[in-house]
Every structure is written in C-alpha cells, then in structure tokens.
Enzyme design. Structure first.
Site, PDB file in Angstrom:
ATOM      1  N   HIS A  45       6.025  52.472 103.579  1.00  0.00           N
ATOM      2  CA  HIS A  45       7.122  52.216 102.613  1.00  0.00           C
ATOM      3  C   HIS A  45       6.447  53.606 101.903  1.00  0.00           C
ATOM      4  O   HIS A  45       7.531  54.244 101.158  1.00  0.00           O
ATOM      5  CB  HIS A  45       6.799  51.223 102.189  1.00  0.00           C
ATOM      6  CG  HIS A  45       8.456  50.648 102.908  1.00  0.00           C
ATOM      7  ND1 HIS A  45       8.340  49.161 104.098  1.00  0.00           N
ATOM      8  CD2 HIS A  45       9.745  50.149 102.557  1.00  0.00           C
ATOM      9  CE1 HIS A  45       9.234  48.872 104.368  1.00  0.00           C
ATOM     10  NE2 HIS A  45      10.400  49.583 103.212  1.00  0.00           N
ATOM     11  N   LYS A 110      11.022  37.501 105.304  1.00  0.00           N
ATOM     12  CA  LYS A 110      10.637  36.256 104.514  1.00  0.00           C
ATOM     13  C   LYS A 110      10.726  36.493 102.864  1.00  0.00           C
ATOM     14  O   LYS A 110       9.549  37.216 102.756  1.00  0.00           O
ATOM     15  CB  LYS A 110       9.899  35.746 105.815  1.00  0.00           C
ATOM     16  CG  LYS A 110       8.465  36.165 105.291  1.00  0.00           C
ATOM     17  CD  LYS A 110       6.851  35.312 106.305  1.00  0.00           C
ATOM     18  CE  LYS A 110       6.085  35.689 106.070  1.00  0.00           C
ATOM     19  NZ  LYS A 110       5.195  35.073 106.407  1.00  0.00           N
TER      20      LYS A 110
END
Length: 183
Positions: A45, A110
């Site tokens: 990222h 998650k």
C-alpha cells in the site's frame, strides 16, 4: 445421531465490482467472490501511494477491483498458493480513502475499520468484506491461480493477482452505512 444442517443464503458476486452489485449488498450478507482480486498489505500500500504521488503508472487498473489484505505463504507442490488468511485491515486505513477515490470498490480483510474509511466506503460506493481469520489453509482452497505482478522484493507482501472461485466472505460494511461492528 441427529445433525443440524443449516444452509444460509449466499450471494455469488463477480469481479470487477459494479455500482449496481455493490448497492445490493447489505452488512451481514454472506457472499461467494468469483474472479480476479489483488493482494496488498502494508508495504505494498505504501508503494502504491508513492506511485500515485509521483504520477507513475500503477501495476494494475484500480477501477472496480477488490484488494485482499493477505500475505500468502509459498505454494506447496501441486497447489496454486499456500495459506492465505486475511491480515488486520486497520493497518491499511491510512491508505484506503485515497485508493477508494481512485476506483477500488472492495476490500477483504479482518477487523474493524477507522471512521475515515467507513465514510470513504459510503462516499465512493464501495464494500468491505470479512474473511475468516485463522482459516488461511481453508481459504486457499478457493484460490484457483496466483500470479505475482509487482514488488517481488517485498516477498509474501508483493502484489499478486489471484483468481477466486466461490471465496467465502461476509459483507462487514456496506455502501449504505450498514456496519456489522455497530449492529
């Protein structure tokens, strides 16, 4: 011996995601994801945002795509991929609104998301899916192929293009403001 058999309603979706599909998804829906998704964790990222800030072409077109927050283990012989369970999504929160503004429509991970990400999901009409943590070996059975496409120097955190078949996930945050962490 009796056995309770429950069959919930599962919605099959295909990638890339469209606004029409995203609008139909509600927090709590069980989905089976089919098609290509891209892996990226923290380091990937950071690299993507650096490329964006430098006006450098990205390794894949973000439009309509899903990013799976996973760093899969190497593939054992005869398998497409090793264990491929989700990582904690909040690690990507600082990068997510920018990627959503540029076309990403879904994320698989998650855990909860920041308020900034929740607002961006609604603003850019996206969706956040939960995959079951600790079930990486089981989830890998739903990955048909895996191809490394960027940042090989990051090892397991490189960006990979995965082909999913009936990958099970839950809609955690929808584009209407539904959020299973709040309900």
């Amino acid at each position: 011996m009796s056995r309770l058999k429950t069959e919930g309603i599962k919605i099959k979706i295909e990638t890339p995601l469209t606004d029409e599909v995203i609008e139909q998804l509600k927090a709590g829906d069980l989905v089976l994801i089919n098609g290509y998704v891209y892996t990226a964790r923290d380091a990937a990222h950071k690299r993507l945002v650096e490329l964006i800030n430098n006006n450098t072409p990205l390794p894949f077109d973000l439009k309509g795509q899903i990013i799976y927050y996973v760093g899969p283990t190497p593939a054992p012989p005869g398998k497409a991929i090793g264990s491929a369970g989700p990582t904690t999504s909040s690690r990507m929160d600082s990068y997510t609104p920018l990627l959503l503004s540029l076309g990403i429509k879904g994320m698989i991970g998650k855990g909860q998301r920041s308020e900034e990400v929740v607002k961006a999901i609604k603003k850019y009409k996206a969706v956040y899916f939960l995959a079951t943590g600790g079930a990486g070996a089981l989830l890998s059975r739903h990955i048909v192929s895996a191809e490394e496409i960027a940042f090989p120097e990051l090892g397991t955190e490189s960006i990979k293009k995965l082909l999913l078949k009936d990958f099970p996930a839950i809609v955690a945050i929808d584009c209407h403001g539904g959020n299973i962490f709040r309900e």
